[in-house]
Write an enzyme that holds these catalytic residues in place. Sequence first.
Site, PDB file in Angstrom:
ATOM      1  N   SER A  24      17.336 -61.057  80.314  1.00 31.90           N
ATOM      2  CA  SER A  24      15.860 -61.054  80.623  1.00 31.90           C
ATOM      3  C   SER A  24      14.974 -60.528  79.528  1.00 31.90           C
ATOM      4  CB  SER A  24      15.522 -60.284  81.722  1.00 31.90           C
ATOM      5  OG  SER A  24      16.803 -60.196  82.520  1.00 31.90           O
ATOM      6  N   LYS A  46       5.060 -57.938  99.664  1.00 28.80           N
ATOM      7  CA  LYS A  46       6.542 -56.894 101.076  1.00 28.80           C
ATOM      8  C   LYS A  46       7.543 -56.166  99.445  1.00 28.80           C
ATOM      9  CE  LYS A  46       9.882 -56.735 103.427  1.00 28.80           C
ATOM     10  NZ  LYS A  46      10.044 -55.724 103.059  1.00 28.80           N
ATOM     11  N   GLU A  77      29.696 -62.227  95.174  1.00 29.52           N
ATOM     12  CA  GLU A  77      28.768 -60.764  94.110  1.00 29.52           C
ATOM     13  C   GLU A  77      29.075 -59.420  94.893  1.00 29.52           C
ATOM     14  OE1 GLU A  77      24.317 -61.087  95.303  1.00 29.52           O
ATOM     15  OE2 GLU A  77      23.953 -60.479  93.088  1.00 29.52           O
ATOM     16  N   GLY A  95      17.085 -66.023 101.293  1.00 28.30           N
ATOM     17  CA  GLY A  95      15.943 -66.714 100.751  1.00 28.30           C
ATOM     18  C   GLY A  95      16.999 -68.481 101.462  1.00 28.30           C
ATOM     19  N   ARG A 113      24.504 -50.874  84.232  1.00 26.13           N
ATOM     20  CA  ARG A 113      22.957 -51.154  84.146  1.00 26.13           C
ATOM     21  C   ARG A 113      22.707 -50.881  85.636  1.00 26.13           C
ATOM     22  NH1 ARG A 113      17.874 -54.771  82.908  1.00 26.13           N
ATOM     23  NH2 ARG A 113      19.481 -56.761  83.793  1.00 26.13           N
ATOM     24  N   CYS A 125      20.910 -58.446  89.660  1.00 26.80           N
ATOM     25  CA  CYS A 125      21.440 -60.102  90.136  1.00 26.80           C
ATOM     26  C   CYS A 125      22.382 -60.683  89.187  1.00 26.80           C
ATOM     27  CB  CYS A 125      20.297 -60.865  90.781  1.00 26.80           C
ATOM     28  SG  CYS A 125      19.137 -60.894  89.273  1.00 26.80           S
TER      29      CYS A 125
HETATM   30  P1  NAP Z   1      17.638 -58.742 100.691  1.00 21.98           P
HETATM   31  O1  NAP Z   1      18.079 -58.048 101.960  1.00 21.98           O
HETATM   32  O2  NAP Z   1      17.660 -60.003 101.184  1.00 21.98           O
HETATM   33  O3  NAP Z   1      15.604 -58.683 100.927  1.00 21.98           O
HETATM   34  C1  NAP Z   1      14.723 -58.484  99.617  1.00 21.98           C
HETATM   35  C2  NAP Z   1      14.287 -58.591 100.279  1.00 21.98           C
HETATM   36  O4  NAP Z   1      13.599 -59.594 101.796  1.00 21.98           O
HETATM   37  C3  NAP Z   1      12.819 -57.338 100.503  1.00 21.98           C
HETATM   38  O5  NAP Z   1      11.698 -56.652 100.835  1.00 21.98           O
HETATM   39  C4  NAP Z   1      13.705 -57.236 102.207  1.00 21.98           C
HETATM   40  O6  NAP Z   1      13.379 -56.358 103.675  1.00 21.98           O
HETATM   41  C5  NAP Z   1      13.226 -58.911 102.691  1.00 21.98           C
HETATM   42  N1  NAP Z   1      13.213 -59.704 103.634  1.00 21.98           N
HETATM   43  C6  NAP Z   1      15.030 -59.068 104.095  1.00 21.98           C
HETATM   44  N2  NAP Z   1      15.142 -60.098 105.704  1.00 21.98           N
HETATM   45  C7  NAP Z   1      13.978 -60.403 105.635  1.00 21.98           C
HETATM   46  C8  NAP Z   1      13.064 -61.697 106.566  1.00 21.98           C
HETATM   47  N3  NAP Z   1      14.005 -62.393 107.509  1.00 21.98           N
HETATM   48  N4  NAP Z   1      11.848 -62.640 105.890  1.00 21.98           N
HETATM   49  C9  NAP Z   1      11.323 -62.254 105.241  1.00 21.98           C
HETATM   50  N5  NAP Z   1      11.233 -60.745 104.113  1.00 21.98           N
HETATM   51  C10 NAP Z   1      13.197 -60.475 104.101  1.00 21.98           C
HETATM   52  O7  NAP Z   1      18.071 -58.617  99.478  1.00 21.98           O
HETATM   53  P2  NAP Z   1      18.885 -57.084  99.259  1.00 21.98           P
HETATM   54  O8  NAP Z   1      19.717 -56.482  99.440  1.00 21.98           O
HETATM   55  O9  NAP Z   1      17.124 -56.335  99.262  1.00 21.98           O
HETATM   56  O10 NAP Z   1      18.678 -57.303  97.478  1.00 21.98           O
HETATM   57  C11 NAP Z   1      20.091 -57.434  97.170  1.00 21.98           C
HETATM   58  C12 NAP Z   1      20.005 -59.108  96.749  1.00 21.98           C
HETATM   59  O11 NAP Z   1      19.054 -59.868  95.509  1.00 21.98           O
HETATM   60  C13 NAP Z   1      21.444 -59.430  95.952  1.00 21.98           C
HETATM   61  O12 NAP Z   1      22.172 -60.351  96.239  1.00 21.98           O
HETATM   62  C14 NAP Z   1      20.682 -59.461  94.688  1.00 21.98           C
HETATM   63  O13 NAP Z   1      21.176 -61.008  93.641  1.00 21.98           O
HETATM   64  C15 NAP Z   1      19.243 -60.490  95.125  1.00 21.98           C
HETATM   65  N6  NAP Z   1      18.252 -60.273  93.610  1.00 21.98           N
HETATM   66  C16 NAP Z   1      18.301 -61.581  93.716  1.00 21.98           C
HETATM   67  C17 NAP Z   1      17.002 -61.410  91.862  1.00 21.98           C
HETATM   68  C18 NAP Z   1      17.019 -62.296  91.151  1.00 21.98           C
HETATM   69  O14 NAP Z   1      15.615 -62.531  90.671  1.00 21.98           O
HETATM   70  N7  NAP Z   1      18.288 -63.975  90.853  1.00 21.98           N
HETATM   71  C19 NAP Z   1      16.935 -60.345  91.466  1.00 21.98           C
HETATM   72  C20 NAP Z   1      17.093 -58.985  91.952  1.00 21.98           C
HETATM   73  C21 NAP Z   1      17.941 -59.097  93.148  1.00 21.98           C
HETATM   74  P3  NAP Z   1      13.961 -55.095 103.452  1.00 21.98           P
HETATM   75  O15 NAP Z   1      14.517 -54.446 102.251  1.00 21.98           O
HETATM   76  O16 NAP Z   1      12.529 -54.580 103.909  1.00 21.98           O
HETATM   77  O17 NAP Z   1      15.041 -55.098 104.547  1.00 21.98           O
END
Ligand code: NAP
Length: 503
Positions: A464, A196, A404, A255, A300, A306
Site C-alpha cells: 500500500s 461515520k 478471510e 458493502g 501486521r 484486508c
Molecule cells: P463492517 O462490519 O462492515 O464495518 C465497517 C464499517 O461499516 C463500520 O463503521 C461499521 O459500523 C459500518 N457498518 C456496519 N453495518 C453498517 C450498515 N448496515 N450501514 C452502514 N454502515 C455499517 O466491517 P468490519 O468488521 O468493521 O471490518 C472488517 C472488514 O473490513 C474485513 O472484511 C476487511 O477485509 C474489510 N476491510 C477492507 C479494506 C479495504 O480497503 N478493502 C480495508 C480495511 C478493512 P460499526 O463499527 O458501528 O458496526
Amino acid sequence: MLFCNSLRPKLTLSATRTFSCLVQSKAFINGNWINASTNETFEVINPANGRIVGSVPNMNVNDAVQAVQAAKNAFEQSEWSKFTAKERSSLLKKWFNLIEKNGNEISEIMSAESGKPINEARGEVAYGNAFIEWFAEEARRIYGDIIPSAAKDREIIVLKQPLGVAALITPWNFPLAMITRKAGAALAAGCTIVIKPAEDTPLTALALVKLAEEAGFPDGVINIVTTNNAAPIGDLFCKSPDVRGISFTGSTEVGKWLFRNSSDGIKRISLELGGNAPFIVFNTANLEKAVDAAIASKFRNCGQTCVSANRFFLQDEIHNKFIDLLKQKVEALKVGDGSKQDVQIGPLINSMQFNKVSSYVEDARSKGGKILFGGRPLEDLGKLFYSPTIISNVPSNAKLYSEEIFGPVVSIVKFKTEEEVIRAANNSRRGLAGYFFSENIQQVFRVARLLEVGMVGVNEGLISAAEAPFGGVKESGIGREGSHHGIDEYVEIKYICMGNLKY
Ligand code: NAP
C-alpha cells in the site's frame, strides 16, 4: 478511564488556539462539537485490558440528517464552493502539517482504542497522513479535456466537477488511514463530507476532525457522526437524495447491502471490501525475502488487515524449508499490550473477532489441518489475545481456506505446478490482493497477469502507498483509492458543447 493528561499534558497546537487534548467526547456537525440529540453515549474500550478509553455520542438517524444537511448547505451555499483548487490544496496541507505535529498523541489514542502496537500506530499515522499530502497535491491537477470536434463550428469541453455530499463509512482496523484515504480525495475534489467511523475506534477519527477544525475548513465541510447503531444511518446515506456518493471500507456483507440499498438513488458508490489473498512461494523464490514478507503481510495489525496474506501456497521443493524458517520467526514474535514499545502483536479487536479466529482454527484442525505452532488463546495476557499460529495441510473445505480469517493465523497448502496454484488462487469470490515469490522473470510476468486480484505484490509483502491505486476486483469492491485515480470517485464528468462558433 484514560484522561488527556495521561496521554500528554496541555497541547498547544497554534498561536491562536490551545486544545488541552485531542481525546474528544462530542461529535462535530456544522462546525459545532455536539452531543447526540438523545444525549446518549457509548464507551470506547481498550481491547488489551478492557479499560474505558473514553465515551462518545451515540447518535441516531436524526443527528445524521443534521450532518447531511450541514454538508449540503456547505456544498451549495457556503464559501466552500467558491474555494479555488489552490485554496483547497493549502487547507489540506495545513491539516497534513497538524496531523504530523500531533502524530505521537494520535498514535497513543489509536493504540489505546484499537490495541494496535504503538509502533504500528505511528506507522499508520505516517501512512495515513501521506494521503492528505498526496491529495493536497492532486487537488491542483484535476484536469478536464478539450477534445477535437468532428464539426467545424464546435468545441468539445470536458470538466470535472465535485459530486456534492459524500458519506464516508470506515472500519476499525485502520482508524486513521481509512478516513484520510477517502477524505483527502473527496475534499481535494471539492466535495463536502459526513464521516461515520467504526464503533470500536471513534476517538482517532474525532482527533483527526479536531485537527481539521484547527486547519480552518469552513463549517459544514467536514462532519462526523458517532454511533453504535450503524444500520439506520447507513440506510439514510443510501436513501437520501442529498448524499451523492458513498465510500465504504469494511466487510463484503455490509458493502453488498449498501450497494443494493442505494441502487434506487443511482448514486456513486465506492467499495473497499474483504480479501482472501493468496501468498504463493515458488521453488525459485528467495526464501529469506519470502519469509520476511510473510511475517510483514500476515502479522501486521494482528492479521486484521484486508490485504493480509490469507492462504499460503508453498511449492513442493521449498515447502518444508519455508515452514522451518517461518516457524523460527513466528516463535520470536512478542505478543502483548500494544502500549509497550517492544510488542509486535496486540489483541484482537473484540470478542466477535476473537471467537471467529478461534472457531476457524478449530474447524481447520477438525478437518485434518496440522497445527505447527500456536493454535490457542493466550489467556494470561487478557481475554482477546490469540497466539500467532501456523497450520499446514489445510484442506480446501476449511473455513480458513475459503474465508478471510482476519487474525494472526498462517494457513498452508502444498502445491506442485504453476497451473494448479493459479487455479487454486483464483478459485475465490474475492480478489483484493495477491502475492507471489519467484526469481524467474518469465514466471513473474505470467503470474502477475493471471492472478485475479486488484493488487499484486511480486517479491514484496507490503504494497500500500498513497501514490498507488488501492482496490479489488470480484466481490472485493468497486473503485480505487489513493493515486490520481482516487479523485475519480468524487467527481462528475461534464461535457460542454460549444456550438455555432465562427472562426
Ligand atoms: P463492517 O462490519 O462492515 O464495518 C465497517 C464499517 O461499516 C463500520 O463503521 C461499521 O459500523 C459500518 N457498518 C456496519 N453495518 C453498517 C450498515 N448496515 N450501514 C452502514 N454502515 C455499517 O466491517 P468490519 O468488521 O468493521 O471490518 C472488517 C472488514 O473490513 C474485513 O472484511 C476487511 O477485509 C474489510 N476491510 C477492507 C479494506 C479495504 O480497503 N478493502 C480495508 C480495511 C478493512 P460499526 O463499527 O458501528 O458496526
